[in-house]
Design a protein around this motif. Structure first.
Motif, PDB file in Angstrom:
ATOM      1  N   LEU A   1       0.834  -1.215   0.000  1.00 51.23           N
ATOM      2  CA  LEU A   1       0.000   0.000   0.000  1.00 51.23           C
ATOM      3  C   LEU A   1       0.865   1.260   0.000  1.00 51.23           C
ATOM      4  O   LEU A   1       0.441   2.314  -0.474  1.00 51.23           O
ATOM      5  N   SER A   2       2.082   1.141   0.519  1.00 53.83           N
ATOM      6  CA  SER A   2       2.962   2.326   0.545  1.00 53.83           C
ATOM      7  C   SER A   2       3.253   2.811  -0.881  1.00 53.83           C
ATOM      8  O   SER A   2       3.474   3.996  -1.107  1.00 53.83           O
ATOM      9  N   THR A   3       3.201   1.880  -1.849  1.00 52.10           N
ATOM     10  CA  THR A   3       3.464   2.295  -3.229  1.00 52.10           C
ATOM     11  C   THR A   3       2.239   2.953  -3.852  1.00 52.10           C
ATOM     12  O   THR A   3       2.341   3.653  -4.851  1.00 52.10           O
ATOM     13  N   PHE A   4       1.075   2.703  -3.259  1.00 50.19           N
ATOM     14  CA  PHE A   4      -0.146   3.346  -3.765  1.00 50.19           C
ATOM     15  C   PHE A   4      -0.320   4.738  -3.146  1.00 50.19           C
ATOM     16  O   PHE A   4      -1.058   5.568  -3.658  1.00 50.19           O
ATOM     17  N   TYR A   5       0.308   4.951  -2.002  1.00 47.56           N
ATOM     18  CA  TYR A   5       0.216   6.249  -1.314  1.00 47.56           C
ATOM     19  C   TYR A   5       1.629   6.755  -1.032  1.00 47.56           C
ATOM     20  O   TYR A   5       2.072   6.783   0.119  1.00 47.56           O
ATOM     21  N   PRO A   6       2.353   7.124  -2.081  1.00 44.46           N
ATOM     22  CA  PRO A   6       3.761   7.497  -1.879  1.00 44.46           C
ATOM     23  C   PRO A   6       3.926   8.707  -0.963  1.00 44.46           C
ATOM     24  O   PRO A   6       4.966   8.862  -0.322  1.00 44.46           O
ATOM     25  N   ASP A   7       2.884   9.547  -0.867  1.00 40.18           N
ATOM     26  CA  ASP A   7       2.982  10.701   0.028  1.00 40.18           C
ATOM     27  C   ASP A   7       2.936  10.291   1.502  1.00 40.18           C
ATOM     28  O   ASP A   7       3.144  11.125   2.392  1.00 40.18           O
ATOM     29  N   ALA A   8       2.662   9.003   1.769  1.00 37.45           N
ATOM     30  CA  ALA A   8       2.562   8.550   3.161  1.00 37.45           C
ATOM     31  C   ALA A   8       3.880   8.695   3.911  1.00 37.45           C
ATOM     32  O   ALA A   8       3.912   8.605   5.142  1.00 37.45           O
ATOM     33  N   ASN A   9       4.985   8.914   3.163  1.00 35.06           N
ATOM     34  CA  ASN A   9       6.265   9.087   3.872  1.00 35.06           C
ATOM     35  C   ASN A   9       6.426  10.495   4.451  1.00 35.06           C
ATOM     36  O   ASN A   9       7.397  10.774   5.143  1.00 35.06           O
ATOM     37  N   GLU A  10       5.436  11.366   4.205  1.00 36.78           N
ATOM     38  CA  GLU A  10       5.497  12.704   4.817  1.00 36.78           C
ATOM     39  C   GLU A  10       4.933  12.632   6.232  1.00 36.78           C
ATOM     40  O   GLU A  10       3.882  13.194   6.546  1.00 36.78           O
ATOM     41  N   ILE A  11       5.642  11.917   7.057  1.00 34.21           N
ATOM     42  CA  ILE A  11       5.057  11.594   8.362  1.00 34.21           C
ATOM     43  C   ILE A  11       5.091  12.754   9.350  1.00 34.21           C
ATOM     44  O   ILE A  11       4.510  12.663  10.426  1.00 34.21           O
ATOM     45  N   SER A  12       5.774  13.854   8.997  1.00 36.74           N
ATOM     46  CA  SER A  12       5.768  14.984   9.935  1.00 36.74           C
ATOM     47  C   SER A  12       4.495  15.832   9.778  1.00 36.74           C
ATOM     48  O   SER A  12       4.253  16.725  10.582  1.00 36.74           O
ATOM     49  N   ASP A  13       3.668  15.519   8.789  1.00 35.88           N
ATOM     50  CA  ASP A  13       2.439  16.271   8.573  1.00 35.88           C
ATOM     51  C   ASP A  13       1.268  15.554   9.272  1.00 35.88           C
ATOM     52  O   ASP A  13       0.903  14.441   8.876  1.00 35.88           O
ATOM     53  N   PRO A  14       0.670  16.183  10.294  1.00 34.27           N
ATOM     54  CA  PRO A  14      -0.378  15.497  11.055  1.00 34.27           C
ATOM     55  C   PRO A  14      -1.586  15.097  10.201  1.00 34.27           C
ATOM     56  O   PRO A  14      -2.184  14.044  10.426  1.00 34.27           O
ATOM     57  N   ASP A  15      -1.956  15.935   9.216  1.00 32.73           N
ATOM     58  CA  ASP A  15      -3.105  15.585   8.369  1.00 32.73           C
ATOM     59  C   ASP A  15      -2.797  14.343   7.539  1.00 32.73           C
ATOM     60  O   ASP A  15      -3.650  13.483   7.337  1.00 32.73           O
ATOM     61  N   ASN A  16      -1.560  14.279   7.076  1.00 32.82           N
ATOM     62  CA  ASN A  16      -1.136  13.119   6.313  1.00 32.82           C
ATOM     63  C   ASN A  16      -1.170  11.859   7.193  1.00 32.82           C
ATOM     64  O   ASN A  16      -1.645  10.804   6.776  1.00 32.82           O
ATOM     65  N   ARG A  17      -0.697  11.996   8.414  1.00 28.58           N
ATOM     66  CA  ARG A  17      -0.704  10.846   9.331  1.00 28.58           C
ATOM     67  C   ARG A  17      -2.134  10.359   9.564  1.00 28.58           C
ATOM     68  O   ARG A  17      -2.400   9.158   9.587  1.00 28.58           O
ATOM     69  N   LEU A  18      -3.054  11.321   9.721  1.00 32.31           N
ATOM     70  CA  LEU A  18      -4.454  10.945   9.953  1.00 32.31           C
ATOM     71  C   LEU A  18      -5.022  10.219   8.727  1.00 32.31           C
ATOM     72  O   LEU A  18      -5.751   9.222   8.862  1.00 32.31           O
ATOM     73  N   ALA A  19      -4.669  10.706   7.545  1.00 34.49           N
ATOM     74  CA  ALA A  19      -5.178  10.069   6.316  1.00 34.49           C
ATOM     75  C   ALA A  19      -4.731   8.608   6.243  1.00 34.49           C
ATOM     76  O   ALA A  19      -5.530   7.713   5.937  1.00 34.49           O
ATOM     77  N   GLN A  20      -3.465   8.345   6.579  1.00 34.46           N
ATOM     78  CA  GLN A  20      -2.975   6.952   6.513  1.00 34.46           C
ATOM     79  C   GLN A  20      -3.576   6.114   7.639  1.00 34.46           C
ATOM     80  O   GLN A  20      -3.820   4.915   7.470  1.00 34.46           O
ATOM     81  N   THR A  21      -3.809   6.757   8.786  1.00 37.79           N
ATOM     82  CA  THR A  21      -4.434   6.048   9.918  1.00 37.79           C
ATOM     83  C   THR A  21      -5.797   5.517   9.494  1.00 37.79           C
ATOM     84  O   THR A  21      -6.128   4.343   9.704  1.00 37.79           O
ATOM     85  N   ILE A  22      -6.584   6.398   8.883  1.00 37.57           N
ATOM     86  CA  ILE A  22      -7.928   6.011   8.446  1.00 37.57           C
ATOM     87  C   ILE A  22      -7.845   4.931   7.372  1.00 37.57           C
ATOM     88  O   ILE A  22      -8.549   3.923   7.424  1.00 37.57           O
TER      89      ILE A  22
END
Ligand code: CMC
Length: 442
Positions: A159-180
């Motif tokens: 799934l990390s290859t489908f959401y390459p932006d998931a490595n922007e882990i310092s962004d709280p909104d991004n973290r929430l998106a991957q959490t969901i």
């Protein structure tokens, strides 16, 4: 930070109560180490040296038997008293009154949601249950008899290859998106893996259904236009997910934190957790319990089997726990959920063997003296079996529930200023300064 003192180390050093005084008998020097929350800092030992060139003292703790690796406000366990709390709420109350998605919110956000918060959380997770069609295609590429846990491990990492932006882990909104996404998609991946093993077409999520009901739909829907989950099975499944949701710094959670400490994206970190959970001493235990019960075959064989365990020939799977030395509170809840499931599915033939094993083991001095009691996995396998799941799906079920805990722990770690990349030390036991010998002269 430790301080070296001039006293002889007879205990009356410094006047501060919350300290540990140690004398290094190699040098005669005495040190005073601060005690915080019942711990001394491993790094404070480093100032204890024989001379300036010495690296300093380390602690040796294989398997982290007595080392706290983090501060955490997520799960509290008192193993001696058999207490388990998520964010301070007892597991018994959550299993009785809450739902898995509410518990997931609690673990991730730290507090129970208000109704609007829960509605929004549920909505967000529900609308993220679908996976990219290409995920489906590559899952179809697994061998027909691929272990579903291996498929889950591979697909959640992918799934990390489908959401390459998931490595922007310092962004709280991004973290929430991957959490969901993670909480939402795990059941979909799990159900696809199950259907793959059966040679059946994958079933898309039904967003009219609740979390566990939709999972049953993706697992069992055949030709009917609309799958109607049995509410008793749906509730039992929800309880199982709640019971498995978190368990503080266990093997798989430590794997998630350890891998996540490199600042990799959360899909890769959670894939590490799935890998750890795959092992027979961790999430594979319920699979091992079922295989064991089948091997025992009849209640008549139970005493002989117990003798074999006591002789050290094998382990009584589903018994014992690194932390619980009284009883596992989850085992009690699961036993009553099992009764509800058997009402729907009929009793498993293996239940009598499990009951007999438990009865004999709880009276036997070998198990009593070692404080070995049934753990969460002793009965969960019987429930899954009654629901028609093959044993290979058992750790997958554990992984679905544990995902909310893994992600909550990952979020806590990412926000913890004290954390760095995990990097234990070692005691080197190999050779030194050898000269390379060309291969034709070895
Ligand atoms: N059957 C027989 N003897 C056992 C068992 C068992 N299931 N578990 C521990 N022992 C014995 C062990 O041989 C040792 O005896 P001795 O002192 O004579 O050498 C003593 O009890 C202490 O065992 P240990 O291996 O030092 O305990 P541990 O804390 O390292 O192991 C455990 C914990 C869960 C790995 C272990 O109890 C075990 O292998 N249980 C069976 C597997 C199982 O059910 N795992 C699921 C755990 S719950 C789900 C989860 O959270 O992952």
């Amino acid at each position: 930070m430790s301080t070296e003192t001039q006293t002889s180390g007879d205990g009356a050093v410094g006047g501060a109560a919350e300290t540990l005084t140690v004398t290094d008998n190699r040098t005669g020097r005495t040190y005073e180490l601060p005690i915080t929350d019942g711990t001394v800092r491993g790094i404070d030992l480093r100032s204890i040296k024989i001379d300036d060139d010495d690296f300093g003292l380390m602690s040796y703790d294989p398997a982290f038997m007595n080392t706290a690796s983090c501060r955490s406000a997520i799960t509290f366990i008192d193993g001696d008293k058999g207490i388990l709390e998520y964010r301070g709420y007892p597991i018994e109350q959550l299993a009785e009154q809450s739902t898995y998605l509410e518990v997931a919110y609690l673990l991730v956000n730290g507090e129970l949601p208000t109704q609007p918060q829960l509605d929004e959380w549920t909505h967000q997770i529900t609308i993220h249950t679908f996976v990219h069609e290409n995920v489906k295609s590559f899952m179809q590429g697994f061998r027909h008899d691929a272990h579903p846990m291996g498929m889950l491990l591979g697909s959640v990492g992918a799934l990390s290859t489908f959401y390459p932006d998931a490595n922007e882990i310092s962004d709280p909104d991004n973290r929430l998106a991957q959490t969901i996404r993670l909480i939402a998609k795990m059941p979909t991946l799990a159900a696809f893996a199950f259907r793959h093993g059966n040679g059946q077409p994958y079933v898309y999520p039904d967003n009219d259904l609740a979390y566990s009901g939709n999972f049953l739909n993706m697992m069992y829907k055949m030709t009917e236009l609309k799958y109607q989950p049995d509410p008793r099975l749906e509730r039992a499944l929800d309880i199982l997910f709640i019971l498995h949701a978190d368990h503080e710094q266990n093997c798989s959670t430590s794997a998630v934190r350890g891998v996540g400490s490199s600042r990799v994206d959360p899909y890769s970190a959670i894939a590490a957790g799935v890998g750890a959970l795959y092992g027979p001493l961790h999430g594979g235990a319920n699979e091992a319990v079922l295989r064991m019960l089948r091997r025992i075959g009849t209640t008549d064989n139970v005493p002989g089997f117990i003798e074999g365990v006591k002789a050290g020939d094998e382990r009584l799977m589903g018994f014992g726990h690194r932390v619980y030395k009284n009883y596992d509170p989850r085992a009690r809840i699961i036993k009553s959920a099992a009764d509800d499931v058997f009402e729907v599915t009929g009793k498993s033939a293996l239940l009598d063997i499990a009951t007999e094993l438990e009865k004999i083991a709880l009276e036997d001095d070998y198990f009593v003296s070692r404080k070995l009691y049934p753990n969460v996995d002793f009965y969960s396998g019987l429930i899954y079996e009654a629901m028609g799941l093959p044993v290979s799906m058992f750790p997958v079920m554990f992984a679905i529930g544990r995902t909310s805990g893994w992600i909550a722990q990952w979020l806590e770690m990412v926000g913890d200023k004290e954390q760095k990349i995990a990097r234990p030390r070692q005691i080197y036991t190999g050779g030194r300064e050898l000269d390379y010998v060309p291969i034709d002269r070895r």
